[in-house]
Design an enzyme around this catalytic site. Sequence first.
Site, short mmCIF file in Angstrom:
data_model
loop_
_atom_site.label_atom_id
_atom_site.label_comp_id
_atom_site.label_asym_id
_atom_site.label_seq_id
_atom_site.Cartn_x
_atom_site.Cartn_y
_atom_site.Cartn_z
CD1 TRP A 102 34.57 3.93 28.10
CD2 TRP A 102 36.34 4.65 29.26
NE1 TRP A 102 35.34 2.83 28.42
CE2 TRP A 102 36.43 3.23 29.12
CE3 TRP A 102 37.35 5.32 29.96
CZ2 TRP A 102 37.48 2.49 29.65
CZ3 TRP A 102 38.40 4.57 30.49
CH2 TRP A 102 38.46 3.19 30.34
CG ASP A 172 37.22 9.36 24.41
OD1 ASP A 172 37.87 8.78 23.51
OD2 ASP A 172 37.11 8.90 25.57
CE LYS A 196 38.94 1.48 23.48
NZ LYS A 196 38.68 0.29 24.27
#
Length: 361
Positions: A102, A172, A196
Amino acid sequence: MKRAYNFNAGPAALPLEVLQQAQEQFVEYEGAGMSIMEMSHRSGLFEQVNNEAQALMRELLSIPDNYRVLFLQGGASQQFAMIPMNLIQEGRPAAYVHTGNWAGKAIKEAKLIGETVIAASTESDDFKRMPSLSEIDVPEQASYLHLTSNETIGGTQFAAFPDTGNVPLVADMSSDILSRPIDVSKFGLIYAGAQKNLGPSGVTVVIIRDDLVERSPKSIPAIFRYETHAKNNSLYNTPPSFSVYMVGLVLKWIKSKGGVAQIDQYNRDKTKLIYDAIDQSGGFYRGVAQPDSRSAMNITFRIHSEELEKLFVKESEQQGFSGLKGHRDVGGLRASTYNAVPLESCKALVEFMADFQKRHG
């Protein structure tokens, strides 16, 4: 109804109480004669939903007054582009910490937009650890330093965050926001896809300091400027209204559980069960991440044989488990133990792991 043992990495488990409340209000919300999905985002009822979700986020994370809470679309992937578009300044590179898949995607997007430098990388260790804070070299003139607090695929997580001084810290937090207490004032911008720990897919939370909102250049389209969304209270264009509503319900659920500190302890109790099962298996199961970088959200592990890993996934699915297959890019096994995954599911997984080892060890 028998609920699955849901260890999916995202979209992921939601609290049963939240789903049941949404079910009760699905057809008609608060006597409006319509669903939340049918009503205007300009209506007083939806503005109340929007404002309450923002207020709960502020309360649970103790967000200072000089930050804005925005509900945007496009996921973390859109933020990979919006952040450099809004925050890179002339002659001041964007600095990134490369910790895996990511982080790598965020770096790739930033390079398309402006000068980008790598402040630290654990690629030489196959991304099995997070860098120590002393390894992170932040250029004094950097526009910002970006890091990924938790790498969902590799199962690694920052235990602490660097002090970047006058350089804004951007994070993030898609896979660990609201899973543990954080000091928001250390960050210039925090962003997270909801799917999530916060709610269903479709909405992205951005927590941004006022001075960074003001950086938004007029040379980029209005829809991609943080300033646009801040001025319009996240209602510049039609928002993902049902997802925002669901985030509000999840935030209420977190508050009812005692807030982030209690959720943090609950998460530690859950993941300890599974990590102990791995570490005490005599080598049958092997953790992927280095111990001091292990994630409390995504537990990655291997078995010595890929055939046994495939059998593990197959048998687990037959026993009502979902999501234990590792990411397609790295293989192996992964259990994602986000906030809404019950302790009972983790206990059931540990029992399954012990039984599987007994039969195939």
